[in-house]
Design a protein around this motif. Sequence first.
Motif, PDB file in Angstrom:
ATOM      1  N   SER A 117      34.814  37.408  32.166  1.00 40.00           N
ATOM      2  CA  SER A 117      35.092  38.821  32.372  1.00 40.00           C
ATOM      3  C   SER A 117      36.049  39.003  33.551  1.00 40.00           C
ATOM      4  O   SER A 117      36.333  38.065  34.295  1.00 40.00           O
ATOM      5  CB  SER A 117      33.782  39.580  32.641  1.00 40.00           C
ATOM      6  OG  SER A 117      33.218  39.164  33.878  1.00 40.00           O
ATOM      7  N   ARG A 118      36.514  40.231  33.715  1.00 38.67           N
ATOM      8  CA  ARG A 118      37.393  40.525  34.846  1.00 38.67           C
ATOM      9  C   ARG A 118      36.638  40.356  36.166  1.00 38.67           C
ATOM     10  O   ARG A 118      37.225  39.929  37.170  1.00 38.67           O
ATOM     11  CB  ARG A 118      37.942  41.944  34.727  1.00 38.67           C
ATOM     12  CG  ARG A 118      38.833  42.363  35.900  1.00 38.67           C
ATOM     13  CD  ARG A 118      39.973  41.374  36.092  1.00 38.67           C
ATOM     14  NE  ARG A 118      40.621  41.534  37.366  1.00 38.67           N
ATOM     15  CZ  ARG A 118      41.688  42.306  37.576  1.00 38.67           C
ATOM     16  NH1 ARG A 118      42.225  42.991  36.569  1.00 38.67           N
ATOM     17  NH2 ARG A 118      42.227  42.377  38.771  1.00 38.67           N
ATOM     18  N   LEU A 128      36.779  36.785  37.071  1.00 37.56           N
ATOM     19  CA  LEU A 128      38.111  36.475  37.580  1.00 37.56           C
ATOM     20  C   LEU A 128      38.265  36.964  39.015  1.00 37.56           C
ATOM     21  O   LEU A 128      38.835  36.264  39.872  1.00 37.56           O
ATOM     22  CB  LEU A 128      39.159  37.114  36.671  1.00 37.56           C
ATOM     23  CG  LEU A 128      40.522  36.439  36.577  1.00 37.56           C
ATOM     24  CD1 LEU A 128      40.390  34.968  36.201  1.00 37.56           C
ATOM     25  CD2 LEU A 128      41.385  37.158  35.544  1.00 37.56           C
ATOM     26  N   ASP A 129      37.744  38.155  39.288  1.00 34.72           N
ATOM     27  CA  ASP A 129      37.804  38.679  40.657  1.00 34.72           C
ATOM     28  C   ASP A 129      37.007  37.793  41.621  1.00 34.72           C
ATOM     29  O   ASP A 129      37.426  37.575  42.768  1.00 34.72           O
ATOM     30  CB  ASP A 129      37.256  40.109  40.702  1.00 34.72           C
ATOM     31  CG  ASP A 129      38.179  41.105  40.013  1.00 34.72           C
ATOM     32  OD1 ASP A 129      39.368  40.753  39.807  1.00 34.72           O
ATOM     33  OD2 ASP A 129      37.720  42.209  39.672  1.00 34.72           O
ATOM     34  N   LEU A 149      46.121  40.607  40.370  1.00 29.82           N
ATOM     35  CA  LEU A 149      46.617  39.533  39.510  1.00 29.82           C
ATOM     36  C   LEU A 149      48.113  39.331  39.650  1.00 29.82           C
ATOM     37  O   LEU A 149      48.625  38.253  39.323  1.00 29.82           O
ATOM     38  CB  LEU A 149      46.272  39.833  38.042  1.00 29.82           C
ATOM     39  CG  LEU A 149      44.791  39.746  37.650  1.00 29.82           C
ATOM     40  CD1 LEU A 149      44.627  40.022  36.156  1.00 29.82           C
ATOM     41  CD2 LEU A 149      44.227  38.382  38.003  1.00 29.82           C
ATOM     42  N   ALA A 178      47.069  38.378  32.613  1.00 34.95           N
ATOM     43  CA  ALA A 178      45.886  37.738  32.052  1.00 34.95           C
ATOM     44  C   ALA A 178      46.034  37.606  30.542  1.00 34.95           C
ATOM     45  O   ALA A 178      46.669  38.450  29.887  1.00 34.95           O
ATOM     46  CB  ALA A 178      44.637  38.543  32.386  1.00 34.95           C
ATOM     47  N   LEU A 215      40.503  34.794  27.758  1.00 29.88           N
ATOM     48  CA  LEU A 215      39.337  35.313  28.474  1.00 29.88           C
ATOM     49  C   LEU A 215      38.181  35.563  27.521  1.00 29.88           C
ATOM     50  O   LEU A 215      37.023  35.268  27.848  1.00 29.88           O
ATOM     51  CB  LEU A 215      39.705  36.601  29.205  1.00 29.88           C
ATOM     52  CG  LEU A 215      40.691  36.486  30.374  1.00 29.88           C
ATOM     53  CD1 LEU A 215      41.083  37.876  30.876  1.00 29.88           C
ATOM     54  CD2 LEU A 215      40.077  35.674  31.509  1.00 29.88           C
ATOM     55  N   ASN A 241      42.048  41.287  44.849  1.00 29.48           N
ATOM     56  CA  ASN A 241      41.902  41.492  43.410  1.00 29.48           C
ATOM     57  C   ASN A 241      43.202  42.010  42.810  1.00 29.48           C
ATOM     58  O   ASN A 241      43.270  43.086  42.220  1.00 29.48           O
ATOM     59  CB  ASN A 241      40.770  42.489  43.126  1.00 29.48           C
ATOM     60  CG  ASN A 241      39.445  41.986  43.640  1.00 29.48           C
ATOM     61  OD1 ASN A 241      39.309  40.814  43.949  1.00 29.48           O
ATOM     62  ND2 ASN A 241      38.472  42.874  43.721  1.00 29.48           N
TER      63      ASN A 241
END
Length: 222
Positions: free
Chosen positions: A163-164, A167-168, A180, A152, A157, A178
């Motif tokens: 946020s993560r 992304l999830d 990456l 990432a 971002l 989940n």
Amino acid sequence: MSTANVASRRRGPGSVQYSRIDPDYRGSGEAGGAGQMIEFLRSLVGIGADNLNPGQMALRAVLTFVVAVIIVRLGHKRLFGKGTAFDLVVAIMFGSVMSRAITNTLGLLAIWLAGFVLVMLHRLMAALAYRLDWFGPLVKGHPVLLVKDGQADPAALRDAHISRMDLDQALHETGSENDLSRVRLAYLERDGTISVIPRHEGPRILEVSLDKDVQVVRIAVE
């Protein structure tokens, strides 16, 4: 035409007759019937009225709905689709303008014309964005690379306020875990969605030896 409405004067043989029309005279026959019809239609939709009654608003809603559908059909399909901010702005402005035709006592044609101009402007800009490479990003923006080869980009971002967890969620929508490390590329697209391109790994090869006198069997596991 009666003498009450026309005043005439002659200045001798062969002279021209001059007439003055009473300003209160409105004519008769076809011209008067057309004027009465126009006034009836204006009153029917409440043009120039101080307030609109429920019947006038309902009729305006029906007429505006029909006109709006015709105008949108003349425009581009992406206008009310899942488009960019450029599409969203035009769609909001179009809805705002057309709603005035229902609640405003002004003329309908001017409002409908304004909505038509907006949709045609959207169609023109979409055509220019297709033909001019520099114009498309100017009005629609650029996609942002968030993940590359499982890594990432923290700066991307942060700038995109992703946020993560966001992304999830994008990974969940593509049916991925989940993880990456299994993502080759992930972009924040111009319409605000996150697209994920998974990494295509080759099949794992398992070698199974059944017996020392039997040839080894190779099994590909997807």
